[in-house]
Design a protein around this motif. Structure first.
Motif, PDB file in Angstrom:
ATOM      1  N   ALA A 122      37.825  46.569  33.560  1.00  0.00           N
ATOM      2  CA  ALA A 122      37.995  46.694  35.015  1.00  0.00           C
ATOM      3  C   ALA A 122      39.471  46.573  35.388  1.00  0.00           C
ATOM      4  CB  ALA A 122      37.174  45.623  35.725  1.00  0.00           C
ATOM      5  N   SER A 123      39.766  46.841  36.646  1.00  0.00           N
ATOM      6  CA  SER A 123      41.143  46.757  37.138  1.00  0.00           C
ATOM      7  C   SER A 123      41.656  45.325  37.036  1.00  0.00           C
ATOM      8  CB  SER A 123      41.195  47.213  38.601  1.00  0.00           C
ATOM      9  OG  SER A 123      40.598  46.228  39.427  1.00  0.00           O
ATOM     10  N   PRO A 124      42.987  45.158  37.004  1.00  0.00           N
ATOM     11  CA  PRO A 124      43.553  43.802  36.951  1.00  0.00           C
ATOM     12  C   PRO A 124      43.084  42.921  38.103  1.00  0.00           C
ATOM     13  CG  PRO A 124      45.249  45.421  36.458  1.00  0.00           C
ATOM     14  CD  PRO A 124      44.032  46.184  36.893  1.00  0.00           C
ATOM     15  N   ALA A 125      42.925  43.477  39.293  1.00  0.00           N
ATOM     16  CA  ALA A 125      42.471  42.682  40.438  1.00  0.00           C
ATOM     17  C   ALA A 125      41.062  42.154  40.217  1.00  0.00           C
ATOM     18  CB  ALA A 125      42.531  43.509  41.718  1.00  0.00           C
ATOM     19  N   ILE A 126      40.197  42.985  39.663  1.00  0.00           N
ATOM     20  CA  ILE A 126      38.821  42.547  39.404  1.00  0.00           C
ATOM     21  C   ILE A 126      38.799  41.488  38.314  1.00  0.00           C
ATOM     22  CG2 ILE A 126      36.584  43.300  38.470  1.00  0.00           C
ATOM     23  CD1 ILE A 126      36.982  45.911  40.058  1.00  0.00           C
ATOM     24  N   ARG A 127      39.594  41.677  37.271  1.00  0.00           N
ATOM     25  CA  ARG A 127      39.641  40.671  36.205  1.00  0.00           C
ATOM     26  C   ARG A 127      40.155  39.336  36.741  1.00  0.00           C
ATOM     27  NH1 ARG A 127      42.028  44.977  33.107  1.00  0.00           N
ATOM     28  NH2 ARG A 127      43.984  43.838  33.187  1.00  0.00           N
TER      29      ARG A 127
ATOM     30  N   VAL B 266      42.162  35.828  47.879  1.00  0.00           N
ATOM     31  CA  VAL B 266      43.269  36.783  48.046  1.00  0.00           C
ATOM     32  C   VAL B 266      43.065  38.006  47.160  1.00  0.00           C
ATOM     33  CG1 VAL B 266      45.744  37.118  47.708  1.00  0.00           C
ATOM     34  CG2 VAL B 266      44.921  35.057  48.860  1.00  0.00           C
ATOM     35  N   SER B 267      42.640  37.785  45.923  1.00  0.00           N
ATOM     36  CA  SER B 267      42.465  38.934  45.008  1.00  0.00           C
ATOM     37  C   SER B 267      41.379  39.884  45.495  1.00  0.00           C
ATOM     38  CB  SER B 267      42.155  38.445  43.590  1.00  0.00           C
ATOM     39  OG  SER B 267      40.914  37.773  43.534  1.00  0.00           O
ATOM     40  N   SER B 268      40.452  39.405  46.303  1.00  0.00           N
ATOM     41  CA  SER B 268      39.376  40.281  46.784  1.00  0.00           C
ATOM     42  C   SER B 268      39.900  41.417  47.655  1.00  0.00           C
ATOM     43  CB  SER B 268      38.336  39.473  47.571  1.00  0.00           C
ATOM     44  OG  SER B 268      38.797  39.168  48.870  1.00  0.00           O
ATOM     45  N   PHE B 269      41.052  41.223  48.268  1.00  0.00           N
ATOM     46  CA  PHE B 269      41.585  42.266  49.144  1.00  0.00           C
ATOM     47  C   PHE B 269      42.074  43.495  48.374  1.00  0.00           C
ATOM     48  CE2 PHE B 269      41.807  38.454  51.799  1.00  0.00           C
ATOM     49  CZ  PHE B 269      41.037  38.902  52.857  1.00  0.00           C
ATOM     50  N   TRP B 270      42.165  43.386  47.048  1.00  0.00           N
ATOM     51  CA  TRP B 270      42.520  44.535  46.215  1.00  0.00           C
ATOM     52  C   TRP B 270      41.294  45.120  45.528  1.00  0.00           C
ATOM     53  CZ3 TRP B 270      45.923  40.835  47.494  1.00  0.00           C
ATOM     54  CH2 TRP B 270      47.179  41.264  47.911  1.00  0.00           C
ATOM     55  N   ILE B 271      40.116  44.643  45.915  1.00  0.00           N
ATOM     56  CA  ILE B 271      38.856  45.171  45.399  1.00  0.00           C
ATOM     57  C   ILE B 271      38.170  45.860  46.575  1.00  0.00           C
ATOM     58  CG2 ILE B 271      36.655  44.635  44.311  1.00  0.00           C
ATOM     59  CD1 ILE B 271      38.018  42.056  43.220  1.00  0.00           C
ATOM     60  N   ASN B 272      38.121  47.152  46.531  1.00  0.00           N
ATOM     61  CA  ASN B 272      37.642  47.916  47.688  1.00  0.00           C
ATOM     62  C   ASN B 272      36.525  48.880  47.320  1.00  0.00           C
ATOM     63  OD1 ASN B 272      40.943  47.721  47.958  1.00  0.00           O
ATOM     64  ND2 ASN B 272      39.806  47.021  49.736  1.00  0.00           N
ATOM     65  N   GLU B 273      35.554  48.395  46.576  1.00  0.00           N
ATOM     66  CA  GLU B 273      34.463  49.261  46.153  1.00  0.00           C
ATOM     67  C   GLU B 273      33.392  49.420  47.225  1.00  0.00           C
ATOM     68  OE1 GLU B 273      33.347  47.464  42.485  1.00  0.00           O
ATOM     69  OE2 GLU B 273      35.047  48.314  41.424  1.00  0.00           O
ATOM     70  N   MET B 274      33.218  48.414  48.057  1.00  0.00           N
ATOM     71  CA  MET B 274      32.235  48.479  49.150  1.00  0.00           C
ATOM     72  C   MET B 274      33.008  48.599  50.459  1.00  0.00           C
ATOM     73  SD  MET B 274      29.497  45.569  47.984  1.00  0.00           S
ATOM     74  CE  MET B 274      28.466  45.846  49.404  1.00  0.00           C
TER      75      MET B 274
ATOM     76  N   THR C  84      27.116  39.399  42.904  1.00  0.00           N
ATOM     77  CA  THR C  84      27.834  40.178  41.890  1.00  0.00           C
ATOM     78  C   THR C  84      26.908  40.667  40.792  1.00  0.00           C
ATOM     79  OG1 THR C  84      28.451  38.293  40.486  1.00  0.00           O
ATOM     80  CG2 THR C  84      29.944  38.848  42.310  1.00  0.00           C
ATOM     81  N   PHE C  85      25.685  40.120  40.751  1.00  0.00           N
ATOM     82  CA  PHE C  85      24.720  40.539  39.734  1.00  0.00           C
ATOM     83  C   PHE C  85      23.777  41.627  40.232  1.00  0.00           C
ATOM     84  CE2 PHE C  85      26.034  36.264  38.500  1.00  0.00           C
ATOM     85  CZ  PHE C  85      26.498  36.537  37.230  1.00  0.00           C
ATOM     86  N   TRP C  86      24.068  42.180  41.406  1.00  0.00           N
ATOM     87  CA  TRP C  86      23.291  43.285  41.967  1.00  0.00           C
ATOM     88  C   TRP C  86      23.430  44.495  41.042  1.00  0.00           C
ATOM     89  CZ3 TRP C  86      20.445  42.483  46.302  1.00  0.00           C
ATOM     90  CH2 TRP C  86      19.840  43.603  46.890  1.00  0.00           C
ATOM     91  N   PRO C  87      22.363  45.248  40.795  1.00  0.00           N
ATOM     92  CA  PRO C  87      22.477  46.439  39.942  1.00  0.00           C
ATOM     93  C   PRO C  87      23.595  47.373  40.407  1.00  0.00           C
ATOM     94  CG  PRO C  87      20.188  45.960  40.399  1.00  0.00           C
ATOM     95  CD  PRO C  87      21.001  45.026  41.263  1.00  0.00           C
ATOM     96  N   GLY C  88      24.347  47.869  39.454  1.00  0.00           N
ATOM     97  CA  GLY C  88      25.461  48.756  39.742  1.00  0.00           C
ATOM     98  C   GLY C  88      26.800  48.036  39.826  1.00  0.00           C
ATOM     99  N   ARG C  89      26.790  46.712  39.857  1.00  0.00           N
ATOM    100  CA  ARG C  89      28.032  45.941  39.925  1.00  0.00           C
ATOM    101  C   ARG C  89      28.449  45.547  38.513  1.00  0.00           C
ATOM    102  NH1 ARG C  89      28.931  42.607  44.751  1.00  0.00           N
ATOM    103  NH2 ARG C  89      31.052  43.130  44.166  1.00  0.00           N
ATOM    104  N   ILE C  90      29.721  45.256  38.339  1.00  0.00           N
ATOM    105  CA  ILE C  90      30.262  44.978  37.003  1.00  0.00           C
ATOM    106  C   ILE C  90      29.594  43.773  36.350  1.00  0.00           C
ATOM    107  CG2 ILE C  90      32.343  44.201  35.782  1.00  0.00           C
ATOM    108  CD1 ILE C  90      33.942  46.052  37.659  1.00  0.00           C
ATOM    109  N   MET C  91      29.390  42.699  37.090  1.00  0.00           N
ATOM    110  CA  MET C  91      28.799  41.508  36.476  1.00  0.00           C
ATOM    111  C   MET C  91      27.340  41.741  36.080  1.00  0.00           C
ATOM    112  SD  MET C  91      31.311  39.588  36.102  1.00  0.00           S
ATOM    113  CE  MET C  91      30.531  38.121  35.482  1.00  0.00           C
ATOM    114  N   HIS C  92      26.663  42.648  36.757  1.00  0.00           N
ATOM    115  CA  HIS C  92      25.306  43.029  36.332  1.00  0.00           C
ATOM    116  C   HIS C  92      25.382  43.693  34.965  1.00  0.00           C
ATOM    117  CE1 HIS C  92      21.620  45.444  36.103  1.00  0.00           C
ATOM    118  NE2 HIS C  92      21.076  44.462  36.802  1.00  0.00           N
TER     119      HIS C  92
END
Length: 132
Positions: free
Chosen positions: A9-14, A56-64, A118-126
């Motif tokens: 995943a992207s650095p922000a997600i990691r 703060v890091s969540s602001f660079w995660i814009n999938e939804m 984050t464990f919703w189907p289609g999400r990375i942690m799922h």
């Protein structure tokens, strides 16, 4: 369990995910350990830094995207960035019941409840936990 989707995943997600995992572990220790001690205060500052990093890091995660580049989770991030210093201020002012309530609420609402989504189907942690 396969960490590849998270590691790819992207650095922000990691940064966001690993900070949240660390905050969850440290927060669990904080909930059961003795309060008011030097370790509690030291780990509390570390936990607060991790929570701020998660928010703060969540602001660079814009999938939804619901509002431009932002989604509903960003409202939680704004709340965390307001509630965290408020809870710290309450400890500084020796208002321990409100400090404890604020920090406990941040732990359960900002980490546990939000983390479950984050464990919703289609999400990375799922994908990490259950596979693709």
């Amino acid at each position: 369990m396969d960490l590849a989707p998270l590691l790819d995943a992207s650095p922000a997600i990691r940064l966001h995910a690993f900070s949240a995992i660390a905050a969850l572990a440290l927060g669990t220790v904080q909930l059961v350990a003795p309060k008011g001690t030097l370790p509690h205060r030291t780990f509390g500052w570390l936990w607060s830094g991790l929570m701020a990093t998660v928010a703060v890091s969540s602001f660079w995660i814009n999938e939804m995207r619901w509002f431009g580049p932002f989604g509903p989770i960003h409202l939680l991030s704004l709340y965390v960035l307001w509630a965290l210093p408020m809870a710290l201020l309450r400890a500084h002012r020796s208002d321990i019941p409100r400090h404890a309530a604020g920090m406990t609420g941040l732990f359960y609402g900002g980490l546990v409840l939000a983390g479950l989504f984050t464990f919703w189907p289609g999400r990375i942690m799922h994908e990490v936990l259950f596979g693709g």
